[in-house]
Design a protein around this motif. Structure first.
Motif, PDB file in Angstrom:
ATOM      1  N   GLN A   1       0.838  -1.194   0.000  1.00  8.91           N
ATOM      2  CA  GLN A   1       0.000   0.000   0.000  1.00  8.91           C
ATOM      3  C   GLN A   1       0.878   1.249   0.000  1.00  8.91           C
ATOM      4  O   GLN A   1       1.659   1.468   0.927  1.00  8.91           O
ATOM      5  N   LEU A   2       0.755   2.046  -1.057  1.00 12.72           N
ATOM      6  CA  LEU A   2       1.538   3.269  -1.191  1.00 12.72           C
ATOM      7  C   LEU A   2       0.687   4.475  -0.804  1.00 12.72           C
ATOM      8  O   LEU A   2      -0.475   4.562  -1.198  1.00 12.72           O
ATOM      9  N   THR A   3       1.281   5.389  -0.062  1.00 11.65           N
ATOM     10  CA  THR A   3       0.619   6.649   0.283  1.00 11.65           C
ATOM     11  C   THR A   3       1.521   7.784  -0.188  1.00 11.65           C
ATOM     12  O   THR A   3       2.412   8.238   0.543  1.00 11.65           O
ATOM     13  N   PRO A   4       1.319   8.252  -1.432  1.00 11.00           N
ATOM     14  CA  PRO A   4       2.214   9.277  -1.990  1.00 11.00           C
ATOM     15  C   PRO A   4       2.263  10.558  -1.161  1.00 11.00           C
ATOM     16  O   PRO A   4       3.318  11.194  -1.077  1.00 11.00           O
ATOM     17  N   SER A   5       1.152  10.932  -0.540  1.00 13.29           N
ATOM     18  CA  SER A   5       1.127  12.206   0.187  1.00 13.29           C
ATOM     19  C   SER A   5       2.105  12.221   1.354  1.00 13.29           C
ATOM     20  O   SER A   5       2.630  13.274   1.730  1.00 13.29           O
ATOM     21  N   THR A   6       2.351  11.056   1.944  1.00 14.67           N
ATOM     22  CA  THR A   6       3.285  10.973   3.073  1.00 14.67           C
ATOM     23  C   THR A   6       4.557  10.202   2.716  1.00 14.67           C
ATOM     24  O   THR A   6       5.384   9.931   3.581  1.00 14.67           O
ATOM     25  N   HIS A   7       4.690   9.835   1.434  1.00 13.48           N
ATOM     26  CA  HIS A   7       5.861   9.080   0.970  1.00 13.48           C
ATOM     27  C   HIS A   7       6.068   7.826   1.824  1.00 13.48           C
ATOM     28  O   HIS A   7       7.185   7.497   2.217  1.00 13.48           O
TER      29      HIS A   7
END
Length: 205
Positions: free
Chosen positions: A46-52
């Motif tokens: 699971q990637l969360t780009p907003s928090t890297h």
């Protein structure tokens, strides 16, 4: 997502198992493959780009960036040279290359594409400038089991090395994309890889 899971950097459990059996010229059992596949798969990342940030759904899942990491390093080295105002360059890490401007009095860097068999002449020559090129395949890394040639590139659907001989060369703006798509092409074949290339800018097989 572009490769529909054919390119998967979360196959660490499978690659670790495959290396062990490849060294002994054996194939893992179907049960062993199923167990390793259950602990692999990009859907569990699971990637969360907003928090890297990255979260792995399974604590036993292992990442393996062998099919894209070299290309990424080439791109980083290229950026260093660009910041130092070195416009004419060619960076090569194990066949993953990125070229800057062509050498003086030439239209590009001449690159020879490796053959399918050791000792054979190059498949072709290409000229590149301000582009990247990568070749993936089983020229040096393969095992013969019961007369079948399995390469080191894993097919996530079977959990086994892709049946060869097989190789693919990709030209793209970045070495990261070229590296990843060349590996993907060895898994899915030319036609499917060409469809992926059409979704990436200035990319060809």
């Amino acid at each position: 997502k572009l490769s529909h899971g054919a390119f998967d950097a979360s196959l660490g459990q499978l690659t670790q198992m495959w290396r062990k059996y490849r060294r002994s010229s054996r194939l893992p059992t179907p049960d062993q493959i199923s167990a390793a596949r259950a602990l692999s798969g990009w859907q569990q990342v699971q990637l969360t780009p907003s928090t890297h940030s990255v979260r792995l759904d399974s604590p036993e899942l292992r990442l393996d960036f062998g099919a894209i990491g070299k290309g990424y390093i080439v791109d980083q080295a290229f950026d260093v040279l660009c910041k130092a105002d070195v416009s004419c360059s060619l960076i090569n890490i194990s066949g993953n290359m990125r070229a800057g401007a062509a050498p003086p009095h030439r239209t590009g860097w001449r690159i020879e594409i490796a053959p399918l068999q050791p000792g054979s002449p190059p498949l072709r020559q290409v000229l590149i400038a301000n582009q990247s090129i990568a070749t993936s395949g089983d020229l040096w890394q393969f095992v013969l089991v019961d007369g079948v040639r399995h390469g080191h590139i894993l097919d996530p659907q079977t959990g086994l090395g892709v049946v060869g001989p097989r190789c693919a060369t990709v030209i793209a703006p970045t070495a990261t994309d070229a590296d990843a798509l060349a590996t993907t092409a060895c898994i899915v074949g030319f036609d499917a890889a060409a469809e992926i290339a059409q979704q990436l800018a200035q990319t060809e097989l």
